[in-house]
Structure formats: structure tokens, C-alpha cells
Design a protein around this motif. Sequence first.
Motif, short mmCIF file in Angstrom:
data_model
loop_
_atom_site.label_atom_id
_atom_site.label_comp_id
_atom_site.label_asym_id
_atom_site.label_seq_id
_atom_site.Cartn_x
_atom_site.Cartn_y
_atom_site.Cartn_z
N PHE A 1 0.58 -1.30 0.09
CA PHE A 1 -0.08 -0.01 0.07
C PHE A 1 0.82 1.49 0.47
O PHE A 1 0.18 2.23 -0.07
CB PHE A 1 -0.96 0.01 1.42
N THR A 2 2.09 1.13 -0.34
CA THR A 2 2.86 2.16 -0.40
C THR A 2 2.15 3.29 -1.20
O THR A 2 2.53 4.50 -1.22
CB THR A 2 4.63 1.68 -0.99
N GLY A 3 1.87 2.89 -2.80
CA GLY A 3 1.32 4.05 -3.35
C GLY A 3 0.27 4.42 -3.53
O GLY A 3 -0.18 5.40 -3.54
N LEU A 4 -0.29 3.86 -2.48
CA LEU A 4 -1.49 5.20 -2.04
C LEU A 4 -0.72 6.74 -1.43
O LEU A 4 -1.95 7.40 -1.44
CB LEU A 4 -2.46 4.09 -1.16
N ALA A 5 -0.35 6.22 -0.68
CA ALA A 5 1.01 7.92 -0.12
C ALA A 5 1.00 8.16 -0.86
O ALA A 5 1.08 9.59 -0.59
CB ALA A 5 2.19 7.00 0.75
N GLY B 1 -5.37 12.68 -13.36
CA GLY B 1 -5.82 12.98 -14.98
C GLY B 1 -5.49 12.27 -15.75
O GLY B 1 -5.80 12.13 -16.96
N ALA B 2 -3.96 11.68 -15.37
CA ALA B 2 -3.51 10.81 -15.98
C ALA B 2 -3.79 9.79 -16.82
O ALA B 2 -4.28 8.50 -15.74
CB ALA B 2 -1.84 10.86 -15.39
N ALA B 3 -4.00 9.01 -18.08
CA ALA B 3 -4.56 8.02 -18.58
C ALA B 3 -3.99 6.95 -17.54
O ALA B 3 -3.69 5.40 -18.00
CB ALA B 3 -4.65 7.53 -19.57
N HIS B 4 -1.65 7.10 -17.62
CA HIS B 4 -0.77 5.93 -17.69
C HIS B 4 -0.62 6.48 -16.63
O HIS B 4 0.29 7.39 -17.01
CB HIS B 4 -1.68 5.34 -18.96
N ALA B 5 0.34 5.35 -16.51
CA ALA B 5 1.40 5.51 -14.93
C ALA B 5 2.93 5.19 -16.40
O ALA B 5 2.72 4.79 -16.38
CB ALA B 5 1.66 4.81 -14.04
N GLY C 1 7.59 7.79 -6.83
CA GLY C 1 7.85 7.46 -5.01
C GLY C 1 7.46 6.16 -4.55
O GLY C 1 7.84 6.15 -3.00
N MET C 2 6.56 4.92 -5.19
CA MET C 2 6.36 3.54 -5.33
C MET C 2 7.88 3.06 -4.81
O MET C 2 8.40 1.99 -3.79
CB MET C 2 5.47 2.84 -5.69
N GLY C 3 8.68 3.11 -5.74
CA GLY C 3 10.35 2.92 -5.87
C GLY C 3 11.03 3.46 -4.58
O GLY C 3 11.62 2.67 -4.43
N ALA C 4 10.37 5.08 -4.68
CA ALA C 4 11.36 4.92 -3.16
C ALA C 4 10.76 4.49 -1.38
O ALA C 4 11.39 4.13 -0.80
CB ALA C 4 11.19 6.63 -2.87
N LEU D 1 17.75 9.62 2.64
CA LEU D 1 18.22 10.79 2.05
C LEU D 1 18.29 10.21 0.38
O LEU D 1 17.83 11.36 -0.25
CB LEU D 1 19.86 11.12 2.21
N ILE D 2 18.92 9.76 -0.59
CA ILE D 2 18.23 8.84 -1.50
C ILE D 2 16.70 8.92 -1.87
O ILE D 2 16.62 8.98 -3.29
CB ILE D 2 19.26 7.82 -1.77
N ALA D 3 15.87 7.97 -1.48
CA ALA D 3 14.01 8.20 -1.40
C ALA D 3 14.07 9.79 -1.84
O ALA D 3 13.17 10.09 -1.93
CB ALA D 3 13.73 7.27 -0.15
N PHE D 4 14.37 10.23 -0.50
CA PHE D 4 14.15 11.65 -0.86
C PHE D 4 14.62 12.49 -1.89
O PHE D 4 14.01 14.12 -2.71
CB PHE D 4 14.40 12.93 0.30
N LEU D 5 15.90 12.76 -2.09
CA LEU D 5 16.44 13.40 -3.59
C LEU D 5 15.63 12.42 -4.77
O LEU D 5 15.71 13.23 -5.51
CB LEU D 5 17.88 12.56 -3.44
#
Length: 102
Positions: free
Chosen positions: A15-19, A25-29, A36-39, A95-99
Motif C-alpha cells: 500500500f505504499t503507492g496509496l500514499a 487525470g493521467a490515463a497511464h502511469a 514514489g512507489m520505488g522510493a 536521503l536517496i529516497a527524498f532526493l
Amino acid sequence: MKVKTILMTVVGVLFTGLAFADDSGAAHAGAGDLVGMGAGIGLGLAALGGGIGQGKTAAAALEGISRNPAASDKIFTPMIIGLALIESLVLYALLIAFLKMK
């Protein structure tokens, strides 16, 4: 206790992606939308690995102290240094996730 930790990790990863959800309105990711999900997943794995490493370090040090209480001064200082180095790796992941999210 172990089952609870594993369950919390799995729920956090799923459920990280929900955050980081965005109703733009983007049709695709695209690739940029998944940063964000990867971080979040990377930070979760870093924290999990750091927690396991710190637990093993503390367990080994306490076992060594319990076997030879006279050596507690020689075991305690390297244990604290090892715990600080393990924690620094988790902080580098944060730190890497924030950057990467900028």
C-alpha cells in the motif's frame, strides 16, 4: 512478534503507492509516476535489513557479554560503532529516497 513484523512489512510494501496517489487525470502511469512507489519500497527494504542487522548485532554482543562478563568493555564499544554504521546505511537510503522524489 515475528509474524506481526512480516505482516506490517508486506502491508507497507503493498500500500505504499496509496500514499503517493495523485488524481491528476493521467490515463497511464509513466516511469516518473512510479518514483514514489520505488522510493517507498526501497526505504522499507532498507529499514527491514537495518532492523535485522541491528538485531543480530545486539544479540551477538549480548551473547558474548553473557559468556564472558569481563570482556563487556571490549565488546560494547565495537557494538555501538557497528549499530551506528548499520543505522547510517538506513539514513542514506532515506536521503536517496527524498532526493529521487524531487
